[in-house]
Structure formats: structure tokens, C-alpha cells
Design a protein around this motif. Structure first.
Motif, PDB file in Angstrom:
ATOM      1  N   MET A 133      11.148  21.585  38.159  1.00 37.66           N
ATOM      2  CA  MET A 133      10.813  20.176  38.327  1.00 37.66           C
ATOM      3  C   MET A 133      12.059  19.416  38.817  1.00 37.66           C
ATOM      4  SD  MET A 133      11.926  20.865  35.104  1.00 37.66           S
ATOM      5  CE  MET A 133      10.544  21.071  34.005  1.00 37.66           C
ATOM      6  N   ARG A 186       9.874  15.668  32.161  1.00 37.59           N
ATOM      7  CA  ARG A 186       8.540  15.107  32.003  1.00 37.59           C
ATOM      8  C   ARG A 186       8.472  14.046  30.912  1.00 37.59           C
ATOM      9  NH1 ARG A 186       6.992  19.046  35.237  1.00 37.59           N
ATOM     10  NH2 ARG A 186       7.324  21.226  34.661  1.00 37.59           N
ATOM     11  N   ALA A 226       1.885  22.069  35.073  1.00 33.04           N
ATOM     12  CA  ALA A 226       3.085  21.534  35.712  1.00 33.04           C
ATOM     13  C   ALA A 226       3.940  22.617  36.347  1.00 33.04           C
ATOM     14  CB  ALA A 226       3.893  20.744  34.683  1.00 33.04           C
ATOM     15  N   GLY A 268       3.663   9.582  32.659  1.00 31.29           N
ATOM     16  CA  GLY A 268       4.041  10.940  32.334  1.00 31.29           C
ATOM     17  C   GLY A 268       3.720  11.315  30.908  1.00 31.29           C
ATOM     18  N   PRO A 307       1.830  16.376  35.556  1.00 26.96           N
ATOM     19  CA  PRO A 307       2.285  15.018  35.871  1.00 26.96           C
ATOM     20  C   PRO A 307       1.952  14.644  37.310  1.00 26.96           C
ATOM     21  CG  PRO A 307       4.024  16.299  34.807  1.00 26.96           C
ATOM     22  CD  PRO A 307       2.945  17.261  35.178  1.00 26.96           C
ATOM     23  N   SER A 326       4.471  15.654  39.939  1.00 23.42           N
ATOM     24  CA  SER A 326       4.450  17.060  40.345  1.00 23.42           C
ATOM     25  C   SER A 326       3.356  17.305  41.375  1.00 23.42           C
ATOM     26  CB  SER A 326       4.231  17.959  39.121  1.00 23.42           C
ATOM     27  OG  SER A 326       5.339  17.930  38.258  1.00 23.42           O
TER      28      SER A 326
END
Length: 495
Positions: free
Chosen positions: A91, A95, A240, A273, A308, A311
Motif C-alpha cells: 500500500m 489504512r 486490500a 478508511g 479501501p 486502493s
């Protein structure tokens, strides 16, 4: 260009100096560490912590501040590669909300916000939408340096053997030349703080069993995404980690990425989120009955993991990204150096497969736990759900006590398993949220520290102390007050 580079290097040095001076001021207020109160014993350590990521560092620090001094923290990774943030995490941002007061191990002055403001200024933090992943990794490096938690790197736990009043541990140590050696040490307590893998490891669906390693990777393993440039990639899963892997492949130049989801639609979080459980749930979830905890986790697993929004938009920014909804995988086979996938929506040929399919926590699949797995109580041993709520994978998860300790499968036969504490994602079924994640540290580390300290204390009370001769004060100290000791035979001063 050299002059500009030198100026930037100087700025970085000054920046690092300022934040290091800040840390020194904060830690000076802590005072010296308490003296070690645990009775000296025949073991090499009182506590061994396996894992030197954010959880392991916090545990090592908390135990020391609790007066438990003989603690060893080990990690299989080399320096700078512990945890997930610079290895398998893909990521761009964490998050959890940036202002969630969790990652500071209970001390706000050591939190991410304090560090970021010391490095970049208050305005920069105010303008920060979320915590960048690599900034988080830099913050953790700063934490390790200033909390002075010594870590033995290149050290992997490979076996656990119970003995009288202790656990005998076997480690495989990788030397700088790449050769390996075996080391055996003993401890009274063992904490497994090994992150998302916990007591198991990556979960690979049976449909992928026939694929060779050259054509398959799990999101929980390091992957050279640059090697995917110009290739067509399949990603299995819709949470995710799957979307982050898809985006990383496209950013590295993949020609196309096809993501296969078994659901009819994605479960997308809003711009806010992941918020996670509230303080009440985190402090009390483990006190709920087995039936309530089991039902919540089974229904959540069936609903599927959410992803999320950032993402999703990161991956969908590429024309080569394709989502296959309601397309569970049926079979996969290697053919002429490529992969032929049979999904619910048809046949697809790709060059590589990435499995974003989560983790399982069966101790029998974990090398260091395999020899003792039959003594560990699983949820299947403590709770039998109704037929419509069965879940074989969850049933193989360890059933933990209130101090994160393992419990024995057959009461009275293996009480020593309580010397092992599981501070990882494997605790999610017992405690309701991912233990070891940033959201857990400020709440769960004190509970773990209290449980470990309690057990060591009462074990010491139940063990006869070694015979010692009566202690006497040093004559040099007695000289300071000998003249004031009263005695009937001693002349008294005149009134």
C-alpha cells in the motif's frame, strides 16, 4: 548538481539531529529502567520475543520498563527488513486514520505524530491525509534506535521443546557468509510476535496447488514486481492486499492485470478508511462468550474482506486493470510456461498469478510449532458451532487465554503450553481484532506485559529460593550511625 545534493544531505543530517535530540529529551524524563525483579534462574532468558517488527519492539521495551530484564528479541530478517513495511506491504498509505492514538506504545511523546512534526513540522502533519507507508517504516526505525531494544537478526526459531520449568528453543542462525548454524537456548516465557503469519502462514487455495513457484506468489511473500513488466498477471482475491498487489504490478509496467473476485460486488470502504473497533470492543471483546465471538468472525469471513477506496482507485487508474466479479477460481494449470485459469466467467491465460487470499493459523503448518501442535488447544477443541456456522479454517485457530497464552488441548497433560503467548494475527478470533497491528499496540501490549509479569512473579513465589547466608551491612556504612546506637551500658549524656 553536486552542490544541490550536498545541501540536501546537510538538511537531512540536521533534520535527523533535531528529531534524535527530541527523542533524547523525552526518554530522559522516563528515568532509568527499573531493576530486574525476576529471580535469577537456570534459564538463558526469562522472556524470548520472536519478531522485531512494531509489536516486538514495543513488547521488548514494555517488559524492560516493567522490570523484567533478561529479555531477548530475535528476528529472522536482516537489519532494516524486519516487519512488513519495506518487504511485503504494497500500500502507499496505512489504512488506519493518522490521528489514531495507537502506535506510541502508550507514550504519546513517542507517537508517529510527535515524530512527524519533529521532522517535518506541525503544518506538514496537519496537511497529511494519511500516514505514508515508508514514513511509517522510518518512524519505526527511529523508535528502535531510541528505545534501545537490542535485536538479534538472522535468527529464526525452528523448534520448541518443553522441559521442567522452561522451554528449550532451537534457532537457526545465518552467518554473514550465508552458512547456517544451530543454537539452543532456554527461556521461561516465549512471545510469538510474528505479524500476519501468526501460528500458520499464507493461505493458498487448493485450486492453485498444481502451479510451480515460478508462476505463483502470495501477497505475503516478497515479489520482484519489476519482473512482471510487459506481462499479463492474474490476482486472486478482492481485499486490500490483492488490490495493492494489482496496482504495484501495473506501476511496475505489467501489460494487464485481471483481478478475480468471488463476490457479486466489492466491499469498498469510504474515504475515511478503516476505523477498526472502538476502545470498548478492544478492551472487552475477549470476555464475550465463545458462541458470540465465533458467530461474529464466521459471518465476517463469509461477507468477505473490504478494500479501501484509495486502493481501488489506485488500480483502476490504469487502462490495463480488469475486475472479474462473481468469478471464483475453479482450476489452474501450467501450460507452455503460462497459466491457464478456469474461472466462473470463462477461461483465461496469463503469465503469472498473485494470490491475495489471506492467511491460515493452523499450528501444524508452522515449522517451529509442528512438534507441539497436538498439545495446543484449538477453537475446534473448545467450541462446537451449529451446523450452519461451521468453518474449518477458523476451527484450526488457537484458542487463547486472556493473557494471549496458549491453552492445553487436554487439561492437565501439557500445562507448559501456557509459557507461550501469541501476539499476532492468530489472536484475532479470541480478541476480535488484528493483534500486532498498529491499532492494537497501546492497548494489548500492557495486557501482555501484565500477564507475563504475573506468571513469572507467582512462579517465583512457588519456587523455594536458593539457600543464602544472612546478609549484613557493610562495616563502612555502620560507621555512619554506630555512635547513635543506644545501649544501657553506655554512659548517657548529662541532663
Amino acid at each position: 548538481m553536486t552542490g544541490i545534493s550536498n545541501e540536501m544531505d546537510c538538511a537531512v543530517v540536521q533534520e535527523n539531529t533535531a528529531v534524535d535530540e527530541y527523542a533524547a529529551r523525552v526518554l530522559r524524563h522516563f528515568g532509568p529502567d527499573p531493576a530486574n525483579w525476576v529471580r535469577p534462574g537456570a534459564t538463558d532468558h526469562d522472556v524470548v520475543v520472536v519478531g522485531a517488527g512494531q509489536a516486538g519492539l514495543g513488547i521488548g521495551f514494555a517488559l524492560r520498563r516493567a522490570g523484567i530484564g533478561r529479555v531477548a528479541v530475535v528476528d529472522a530478517a536482516p537489519p532494516g527488513r524486519t516487519g512488513a513495511w519495506t518487504t511485503i506491504a504494497r500500500m502507499t498509505e496505512l489504512r488506519t486514520p493518522k490521528n489514531w492514538p495507537e502506535p506510541e506504545f502508550g507514550f504519546p511523546e513517542l507517537g508517529f505524530q510527535a515524530w512527524y512534526e519533529a521532522v517535518h513540522g506541525e503544518r506538514a502533519y496537519a496537511d497529511l491525509p494519511r500516514v505514508p507507508r515508508l514514513e511509517w517504516a522510518a518512524y519505526l526505525e527511529w523508535i528502535q534506535r531510541h528505545l534501545r531494544v537490542p535485536v538479534r537478526h538472522h535468527t529464526r526459531l525452528t523448534d520448541i521443546t518443553p522441559a521442567s520449568g522452561r522451554l528449550d528453543l532451537t534457532f537457526t542462525v545465518t552467518r554473514p557468509d550465508g552458512a547456517e548454524s544451530t543454537v539452543r537456548e532456554s527461556t521461561r516465557k516465549l512471545v510469538l510476535a510474528n505479524g500476519v503469519e501468526g501460528t500458520g502462514g499464507p493461505n493458498l487455495p487448493a485450486e492453485l496447488d498444481g502451479l510451480p513457484p515460478a508462476l505463483l506468489a502470495h501477497t505475503g511473500r516478497p515479489l520482484d514486481y519489476a519482473a512482471l513488466s510487459g506481462r499479463t498477471v492474474a490476482v486472486i482475491g478482492a481485499a486490500a492486499s490483492a488490490f495493492d498487489a494489482a496496482a504495484a504490478a501495473l506501476e511496475a509496467g505489467a501489460a494487464a492485470v485481471h483481478l478475480f473476485a468471488r463476490r457479486y460486488d466489492l466491499i469498498v470502504q469510504g474515504p475515511g478508511g478503516f476505523g477498526g473497533p472502538g476502545i470498548g470492543a478492544r478492551n472487552n471483546y475477549h470476555r464475550r462468550g465463545d458462541a458470540a465471538r465465533w458467530r461474529q468472525k464466521v459471518l465476517a469471513a463469509r461477507a468477505g474482506r473490504s478494500v479501501p477506496l484509495h486502493s481501488v482507485t489506485r488500480a483502476t487508474a490504469f487502462d490495463g486493470f480488469h475486475i472479474h466479479l462473481n468469478a471464483p477460481l475453479r482450476t489452474a494449470r501450467a501450460e507452455d510456461g503460462r497459466v491457464v485459469l478456469e474461472a466462473a466467467d470463462g477461461t483465461h491465460v496469463v503469465d503469472f498469478v498473485i494470490a491475495g487470499t489471506g492467511y491460515q493459523y493452523d499450528p501444524r503448518t508452522r515449522a517451529e510449532l509442528r512438534s507441539i501442535a497436538d498439545d495446543i488447544a484449538l477453537w475446534a477443541d473448545r467450541f462446537r458451532p451449529d451446523g450452519d456456522l461451521t468453518d474449518a479454517a477458523l476451527a484450526r485457530t488457537p484458542y487463547l487465554g486472556n493473557g494471549f497464552q496458549l491453552l492445553e488441548k487436554h487439561p492437565g497433560q501439557a500445562p507448559w503450553v501456557g509459557r507461550i503467548h501469541v501476539f499476532s494475527a492468530a489472536a484475532h478470533l479470541s480478541f476480535g481484532y488484528p493483534i500486532g497491528d498498529a491499532q492494537s499496540l497501546a492497548h494489548a501490549i500492557p495486557r501482555l506485559t501484565d500477564a507475563v509479569g504475573r506468571d513469572l512473579y507467582f512462579e517465583d513465589q512457588d519456587t523455594p529460593a536458593a539457600a543464602t547466608s544472612p546478609s549484613h551491612e557493610s562495616p563502612s556504612l555502620r560507621a555512619h550511625y554506630a555512635h547513635a546506637i543506644w545501649s544501657p551500658a553506655r554512659p548517657q549524656p548529662a541532663r
